[in-house]
Design a protein around this motif. Structure first.
Motif, PDB file in Angstrom:
ATOM      1  N   GLY A  67       8.139   5.921  -6.951  1.00  0.00           N
ATOM      2  CA  GLY A  67       7.538   5.838  -5.625  1.00  0.00           C
ATOM      3  C   GLY A  67       8.481   5.257  -4.586  1.00  0.00           C
ATOM      4  N   ALA A  68       8.014   5.235  -3.349  1.00  0.00           N
ATOM      5  CA  ALA A  68       8.830   4.797  -2.223  1.00  0.00           C
ATOM      6  C   ALA A  68       8.866   3.283  -2.058  1.00  0.00           C
ATOM      7  N   SER A  69       7.989   2.567  -2.765  1.00  0.00           N
ATOM      8  CA  SER A  69       7.952   1.105  -2.679  1.00  0.00           C
ATOM      9  C   SER A  69       7.310   0.561  -3.943  1.00  0.00           C
ATOM     10  N   VAL A  70       7.365  -0.753  -4.103  1.00  0.00           N
ATOM     11  CA  VAL A  70       6.729  -1.381  -5.269  1.00  0.00           C
ATOM     12  C   VAL A  70       5.249  -1.045  -5.307  1.00  0.00           C
ATOM     13  N   ALA A  71       4.609  -1.084  -4.148  1.00  0.00           N
ATOM     14  CA  ALA A  71       3.173  -0.812  -4.088  1.00  0.00           C
ATOM     15  C   ALA A  71       2.840   0.619  -4.482  1.00  0.00           C
ATOM     16  N   GLU A  72       3.783   1.539  -4.294  1.00  0.00           N
ATOM     17  CA  GLU A  72       3.537   2.943  -4.590  1.00  0.00           C
ATOM     18  C   GLU A  72       4.047   3.366  -5.964  1.00  0.00           C
ATOM     19  N   ASN A  73       4.585   2.421  -6.728  1.00  0.00           N
ATOM     20  CA  ASN A  73       5.071   2.756  -8.069  1.00  0.00           C
ATOM     21  C   ASN A  73       3.877   3.094  -8.949  1.00  0.00           C
ATOM     22  N   PRO A  74       3.815   4.290  -9.533  1.00  0.00           N
ATOM     23  CA  PRO A  74       2.633   4.689 -10.309  1.00  0.00           C
ATOM     24  C   PRO A  74       2.560   4.068 -11.700  1.00  0.00           C
ATOM     25  N   ASP A  75       3.627   3.402 -12.140  1.00  0.00           N
ATOM     26  CA  ASP A  75       3.649   2.858 -13.498  1.00  0.00           C
ATOM     27  C   ASP A  75       3.776   1.336 -13.463  1.00  0.00           C
ATOM     28  N   PRO A  76       2.683   0.618 -13.730  1.00  0.00           N
ATOM     29  CA  PRO A  76       2.736  -0.853 -13.681  1.00  0.00           C
ATOM     30  C   PRO A  76       3.685  -1.451 -14.712  1.00  0.00           C
TER      31      PRO A  76
END
Length: 280
Positions: free
Chosen positions: A211-220
């Motif tokens: 994703g474009a940022s930590v918040a948008e990362n799909p994999d925790p």
């Protein structure tokens, strides 16, 4: 005689007014701290406040912890929680404090020959790379990033080696690994902060999973926490524990945490690290 006495008195006063030499703190930390520029941003404030000089050794997490075990570092700032917990359990640290986090991302050529943009998870992305036998550059240096990468291959049921022809293990830091991936048009796993700080010199790489940022990362599972650990003087005599403890507390102080929380945001549109002192 009086002149000599006056001269001696003046010399004594001048010597008494001379500043004390700085105390030395040996910090073993990760290459991501150095490559991202964060240390250069925050350390001068600590050095001024504590009349200290911080000698930094930037290596992989495994090597940084080994420096602590040997007494060649007073404090470590690293990012491999399992290795940190082992270090603490062995009695080498006095305490472990959460400092900040960012995340891992998979980068590679825009053409994405393995098709990892559509992966369901980071593990799925690695499985696609292996299936396509697309070139992948591994740090191969026992760092926190390397440890994370190896755990992901294991979760994918894979164990790639250099003998495969597509998997390269180079034994280098994050910056060198990104440069090689860029030059060879390969995939690699990197922390987001180092990638963003170097992206201007990596025209052949883009974030393909994360994703474009930590918040948008799909994999925790790609969350990347950092911790600071002062070396235990009872286990490792001779370390400067007093200054190490002061450094650890300074890192988690509100002022330093605020500095960490904005570092890079003006350039990249997002901070390179997110402060999380006192995280549960």
């Amino acid at each position: 005689m009086r002149r000599w006495l006056a001269l001696l008195l003046l010399t004594g006063l001048v010597a008494g007014c001379a500043p004390a030499p700085p105390k030395v703190l040996r910090l073993a930390t990760t290459t991501s701290m150095e490559d991202s520029g964060l240390l250069a941003e925050i350390l001068p404030a600590f050095e001024q406040q504590y009349n200290a000089r911080v000698d930094v050794v930037a290596v992989g997490t495994g090597q940084a912890l080994e420096l602590g075990r040997r007494g060649d570092a007073d404090v470590v700032l690293v990012h491999s929680r399992s290795a940190e917990d082992e270090f603490m359990a062995e009695g080498f640290g006095t305490q472990r404090l959460d400092v900040m986090y960012n995340d891992f991302v998979l980068v590679g050529p825009e053409s994405d020959p393995a098709g990892i943009r559509g992966a369901a998870s980071a593990v799925d992305a690695l499985a696609r790379i292996a299936q396509a036998q697309a070139p992948f550059v591994s740090r191969g240096d026992d760092s926190g990033t390397h440890t994370k990468e190896r755990s992901m291959w294991k979760n994918a049921g894979l164990d790639p080696t250099p003998e495969s022809g597509w998997y390269l293990s180079i034994g280098q830091g994050m910056g060198e690994t990104l440069q090689m991936a860029n030059e060879s048009q390969s995939y690699t796993l990197t922390d987001r902060g180092t990638y963003l700080s170097m992206s201007g010199s990596l025209p052949g790489l883009t974030i393909l999973f994360g994703g474009a940022s930590v918040a948008e990362n799909p994999d925790p599972a790609l969350l990347n926490p950092y911790g600071v650990i002062p070396v235990n003087p009872e286990t490792v005599p001779g370390v400067n524990n007093e200054l190490a403890e002061a450094f650890a507390e300074w890192l988690i102080s509100p002022a330093t945490q605020a500095t960490i929380g904005v570092f890079g945001a003006d350039v990249y549109g997002q901070p390179l690290f997110y402060p999380n002192a006192g995280a549960p």
